[in-house]
Design a protein around this motif. Structure first.
Motif, PDB file in Angstrom:
ATOM      1  N   ARG A 176       0.827  -1.228   0.000  1.00 28.89           N
ATOM      2  CA  ARG A 176       0.000   0.000   0.000  1.00 28.89           C
ATOM      3  C   ARG A 176       0.855   1.269   0.000  1.00 28.89           C
ATOM      4  N   THR A 197      -6.566  -0.820  -3.978  1.00 26.39           N
ATOM      5  CA  THR A 197      -7.917  -0.247  -3.850  1.00 26.39           C
ATOM      6  C   THR A 197      -8.909  -1.349  -3.471  1.00 26.39           C
ATOM      7  N   LYS A 200      -8.531  -2.291   0.130  1.00 27.23           N
ATOM      8  CA  LYS A 200      -9.022  -1.221   1.000  1.00 27.23           C
ATOM      9  C   LYS A 200     -10.551  -1.191   1.072  1.00 27.23           C
ATOM     10  N   GLN A 201     -11.195  -1.947   0.178  1.00 28.26           N
ATOM     11  CA  GLN A 201     -12.672  -2.004   0.228  1.00 28.26           C
ATOM     12  C   GLN A 201     -13.180  -3.083   1.184  1.00 28.26           C
ATOM     13  N   LYS A 203     -14.192  -4.723   4.508  1.00 27.09           N
ATOM     14  CA  LYS A 203     -14.670  -4.027   5.707  1.00 27.09           C
ATOM     15  C   LYS A 203     -13.650  -4.078   6.862  1.00 27.09           C
ATOM     16  N   SER A 204     -13.086  -5.273   7.102  1.00 27.10           N
ATOM     17  CA  SER A 204     -12.153  -5.398   8.241  1.00 27.10           C
ATOM     18  C   SER A 204     -10.878  -4.582   7.996  1.00 27.10           C
ATOM     19  N   GLN A 206     -10.857  -1.739   6.294  1.00 24.23           N
ATOM     20  CA  GLN A 206     -11.281  -0.350   6.550  1.00 24.23           C
ATOM     21  C   GLN A 206     -11.313  -0.078   8.049  1.00 24.23           C
ATOM     22  N   GLU A 207     -11.803  -1.057   8.810  1.00 23.49           N
ATOM     23  CA  GLU A 207     -11.864  -0.875  10.273  1.00 23.49           C
ATOM     24  C   GLU A 207     -10.447  -0.733  10.829  1.00 23.49           C
ATOM     25  N   GLU A 209      -7.761   0.334   9.214  1.00 23.23           N
ATOM     26  CA  GLU A 209      -7.128   1.600   8.793  1.00 23.23           C
ATOM     27  C   GLU A 209      -7.700   2.792   9.573  1.00 23.23           C
ATOM     28  N   ALA A 210      -8.980   2.705   9.954  1.00 22.11           N
ATOM     29  CA  ALA A 210      -9.571   3.791  10.757  1.00 22.11           C
ATOM     30  C   ALA A 210      -8.920   3.804  12.146  1.00 22.11           C
TER      31      ALA A 210
END
Ligand SMILES: N[C@@H](CCC(=O)N[C@@H](CS)C(=O)NCC(=O)O)C(=O)O
Length: 241
Positions: A176, A197, A200-201, A203-204, A206-207, A209-210
């Motif tokens: 990345r 990309t 990064k879609q 869900k886990s 994204q969680e 990275e947040a």
């Protein structure tokens, strides 16, 4: 199995991110311990008992019969967790080919992408004097590795096929940031860029990275002090037990 958690030792680093990605994807409970490697905590006897090689990540699993089991080397930790939970790698008994393809890319990451990226970063960023020979050597080799990935991803959604596996969890944290490397662009590596990309879609991811962005905001990166540089790069084994 008991309700005992896995003790997870880490720091902010792509090798540690691999393990976070697995835990997030499965929702496995764990106790996180930040090891301050800039302050030399990886060389303290209590951590050397867990990882004799003084590197992060490492885990200690108490949630296992006859345990605890200690696991170090990020690729081995991913494999241990995949075997334990029966997820993110095809079963070796029923799908030898699929299993082996995941292992191919897991070993490829551990032996190539991780160490070469690490050395590139060291000579390009941390080194107080910039040696062009070392920078060119690691930039060329990284570019070659990105091309290997880019070609592979021409016909696959994920690195070992069409499923998200531990091979992706190992590769993504380094991949990345491919465009940190001067001259490495989306135009040159379109399949690699699309893969990032795609991951990064999930869900886990994204969680994770947040959560990571929150942690980074709380603890912004600082330049290491002279004392910290000694702990980070001055150890040659003679002064450790
Ligand atoms: N091959 C190891 C490499 C681990 C590694 O180099 N981790 C870094 C992350 S910060 C570390 O522990 N550095 C501390 C040091 O080099 O003293 C793995 O994949 O687990």
């Amino acid at each position: 199995m008991s309700n005992a958690k896995i003790e997870f030792y880490g720091c902010g680093s792509p090798n540690v991110v691999k393990v976070h990605l697995f835990f997030k994807a499965l929702g496995v409970p764990f106790n996180y311990h930040e090891v301050k490697w800039r302050d030399g905590e990886q060389y303290k006897p209590e951590f050397v008992k867990i990882n004799p090689n003084s590197k992060l990540p490492a885990i200690v699993d108490h949630d296992v019969a006859g345990g605890p089991i200690t696991v170090f080397e990020s690729g081995n930790i991913l494999l241990y967790l995949a075997n334990k939970y029966g997820k993110f790698i095809p079963n070796v008994q029923t799908d030898l080919q699929g299993h082996t393809e995941v292992m191919n890319w897991l070993f490829w990451q551990m032996a190539n992408l991780g160490p070469i990226f690490g050395n590139w970063y060291h000579f390009s960023v941390y080194a107080p004097e910039k040696y062009q020979y070392s920078i060119t050597r690691f930039t060329n080799e990284l570019s070659r590795l990105f091309h290997v990935l880019n070609r592979t991803l021409e016909t696959r959604h994920f690195v070992a096929g069409n499923e998200y596996t531990i091979a992706d969890m190992a590769i993504f944290p380094w991949a990345r940031i491919y465009n940190f490397v001067p001259g490495c662009t989306k135009e040159e590596f379109p399949n690699l860029d699309a893969y990032i990309t795609r991951i990064k879609q999930i869900k886990s991811v994204q969680e994770f990275e947040a959560y990571e962005a929150e942690q980074n905001a709380k603890n912004p990166r600082t330049e290491p002090t002279e004392e910290q540089r000694k702990n980070m790069f001055g150890v040659d084994g003679r002064n450790t037990k």
